[in-house]
Design an enzyme around this catalytic site. Structure first.
Site: not given
Ligand code: IMP
Length: 433
Positions: A13, A15-16, A18, A39-41, A228, A307-308, A336, A338, A421
Site C-alpha cells: 500500500d 502507492g505503487k 500511482k 493487491a489493490g493498486h 504487496q 476495506g480494513r 504521501k 502531504d 497527492g
Molecule cells: P494474503 O496475501 O491474502 O495471504 O495475506 C497475507 C498478508 O499480506 C496479510 O497481512 C494481508 O493483509 C497482507 N497483504 C496481502 N496483499 C496486500 C496488499 O496488496 N497490500 C497490503 N497488504 C497486503
C-alpha cells in the site's frame, strides 16, 4: 532503458499503482510478476479513480502492453470481473493484454481453505485478504496446481481426472479436519465452470517470457510492477505474517522468466510514514492517539482490497534500509508526504532496542515470531503548512525538503520522485527517467 522493477519497500500500500501509472508514459510494457487479486493498486488522474487488483497499473496508458507473468496467481472470475468493470468505465484492454498460460489459477477450494484456516487459527490468524492466495501458492509449490495451459482443447478428460484426484484429498481434509460439509467440491462442476472462463481468457494467453525478452532485446522499457511489499516477502518479511510469494525485485526474474542481467534499475516505493494491514509486528505503530487518527484520516488509510483500516505509524528507516539491501534499490519514490502537513514534530525510527537494552541496526529474522523490539527515534520539525499538489522541489518548505533529504540519507538511496497527492499530476520529479 531495459528492465525496471517497481517494488514496495514497506508492508504494501505504498502507492505503487500511482508510480507505475506515472512512469508508464515513458515505458513500453508493464508486467506483474507475483501475487494475485490480494493487491489493490489505486490510480487517479483528472477526476477519475480506479482500483486494480490483478491488471497492471499501466493499463490506462493507450498503446502500452500489459502482462501477467507466470508468477502471478490468477482468479479467472476476478480477472473477468475486472476487465468487465474497466470496459463499463470506457477502458478497453483490446489486444494489449498478455497472460502467461503457465500462471497458476486460484480455484474455489483455495478461497475456502484460506477462510477456514484463518478461522481455525483464531487469535493467531495472519489476517489474510481471504482471496485464496496462500493456498494457491501452496498447491503450486506442492506440484498440484492448476494452470491455464491445463485447459488445452482436446485434453479436457485428462484434466478433469487430475482435478478429481486433487479434490479427493481436499474433500477429506475439509470433512475430517475442518468438519465443513458445505464446502465439498465437485470436479465436473469446476471443470465446466473453468472451461467457460478459459474460453474468455484464451485470446490473451501466450508465453509471456518470450514476449518480455523480445521487448527487452529490442531495447524497449519494461516496468515490472511488484505487489504487496518487501516486509510481506515470504523469505525476507516478518514471517509468518507475510504473503506467500517473493515480493522483492528478484521475484520479477522468477515470476516473469527474465534474467537478472535484464534489470537495470529498481525503484523502491515508500510512504513518508508507515502502514500495515493484517496481523504481525510493526515496531513504529501508533496504536492510539491524535497522530494515529490523523494519519488514518488524512491518508485515507483503508485497504483498497478489503476495506480494513490500515495500522499507521512513523517512518521506519530500519524497514526501508532492509528493503534497499534486499531489492538492490537504485531509486526511492517517497509518497504521501502531504499527509504529514499538520505535524509540529515528526519522528523517524533509526534503530531498534530489545527489553534488555540491546541495540539492533538490522532486522532480526525472529521479529515475526516474537516481536518485542522498541523503536529508537530521532525527531525533526514539521513544516506545518499545506504542500498538496506541489510539483516543484523548490516550492516545498525547507523543513519538508530536510525531512525528505534525511529519509534518503538514512536509507542510503537517492530520491527519484516525491508524491504530493493521489493524482498523476501531483508529482515532483527529482531525477531522470
Ligand atoms: P494474503 O496475501 O491474502 O495471504 O495475506 C497475507 C498478508 O499480506 C496479510 O497481512 C494481508 O493483509 C497482507 N497483504 C496481502 N496483499 C496486500 C496488499 O496488496 N497490500 C497490503 N497488504 C497486503
Amino acid at each position: 532503458m531495459p528492465g525496471v522493477v517497481v517494488v514496495g519497500s514497506q508492508w504494501g500500500d505504498e502507492g505503487k499503482g500511482k508510480v507505475v501509472d506515472f512512469l508508464t508514459e515513458r515505458a513500453d510494457v508493464v508486467a506483474r510478476y507475483q501475487g494475485g487479486n490480494n493487491a489493490g493498486h489505486t490510480v487517479m488522474f483528472g477526476d477519475r479513480k480506479f482500483v486494480l487488483h490483478l491488471l497492471p497499473s499501466g493499463i490506462f496508458r493507450e498503446n502500452k502492453r500489459v502482462v501477467l507473468g507466470e508468477g502471478v496467481v490468477i482468479d479467472p472470475e476476478a480477472l473477468l470481473e475486472e476487465l468487465d468493470a474497466l470496459s463499463a468505465q470506457g477502458v478497453e484492454v483490446g489486444d494489449r493484454l498478455y497472460i502467461s498460460d503457465a500462471a497458476n489459477l486460484v480455484m474455489p477450494y483455495h478461497k475456502a481453505f484460506d477462510k477456514l484456516r484463518e478461522q481455525w487459527r483464531g487469535a493467531g490468524k495472519i489476517g489474510t485478504t481471504g482471496r485464496g492466495i496462500g493456498p494457491t501458492y501452496e498447491d503450486k509449490n506442492a506440484r498440484r496446481g492448476v494452470r491455464f495451459c491445463d485447459f488445452r482443447p482436446g485434453y479436457e478428460a485428462i484434466f478433469c481426472a487430475r482435478l478429481k484426484e486433487i479434490l479427493e484429498e481436499k474433500n477429506v481434509l475439509l470433512r475430517s479436519h475442518y468438519r465443513s460439509d458445505e464446502a465439498l467440491f465437485d470436479a465436473e462442476e469446476i471443470c465446466e465452470r473453468y472451461a467457460v472462463f478459459y474460453e474468455r481468457v484464451k485470446p490473451y494467453l501466450c508465453d509471456t517470457s518470450v514476449l518480455l525478452n523480445e521487448a527487452l532485446d529490442a531495447g524497449q522499457t519494461v516496468l515490472f510492477e511488484g505487489a504487496q511489499g518487501t516486509m510481506l516477502d515470504v523469505d525476507h518479511g516478518t514471517y509468518p505474517y507475510v504473503t506467500s510469494s517473493n515480493t522483492i525485485s528478484g521475484g520479477a526474474c522468477t515470476g516473469c522468466g527474465v534474467g537478472p542481467t535484464k534489470i537495470s534499475r529498481v525503484i523502491g516505493i515508500t510512504k513518508a510514514y508507515t502502514t500495515r494491514v493484517g496481523e504481525g509486528p510493526f515496531p513504529t505503530e501508533l496504536k492510539e492517539g491524535p497522530v494515529a487518527a490523523m494519519l488514518q484520516d488524512r491518508g485515507q488509510e483503508f485497504g483498497a482490497t478489503t476495506g480494513r483500516p490500515r495500522r499507521c505509524g512513523w517512518f521506519d528507516a530500519m524497514v526501508v534500509r532492509h528493503a534497499a539491501r534486499l531489492n538492490g534499490l537504485t531509486d526511492l519514490a517517497i509518497m504521501k508526504v502531504d499527509v504529514l502537513d499538520t505535524l509540529q514534530t515528526i519522528r523517524i525510527c533509526v534503530g531498534y532496542r530489545d527489553q534488555q537494552g540491546n541495540q539492533y541496526d538490522t532486522i532480526p529474522h525472529w521479529l515475526g515470531n516474537y516481536g518485542g523490539l522498541e523503536p529508537v527515534y530521532e525527531e525533526m520539525p514539521g513544516w506545518n503548512e499545506p504542500i498538496d499538489g506541489i510539483t516543484e522541489l523548490k516550492k516545498l518548505p525547507q523543513a519538508a525538503r530536510d525531512y525528505l533529504q534525511r529519509l534518503s540519507e538514512l536509507v542510503g538511496v537517492p530520491t527519484l520522485l516525491v508524491s504530493t497527492g493521489p493524482r498523476r499530476e501531483e508529482t515532483i520529479m527529482l531525477g531522470d527517467f
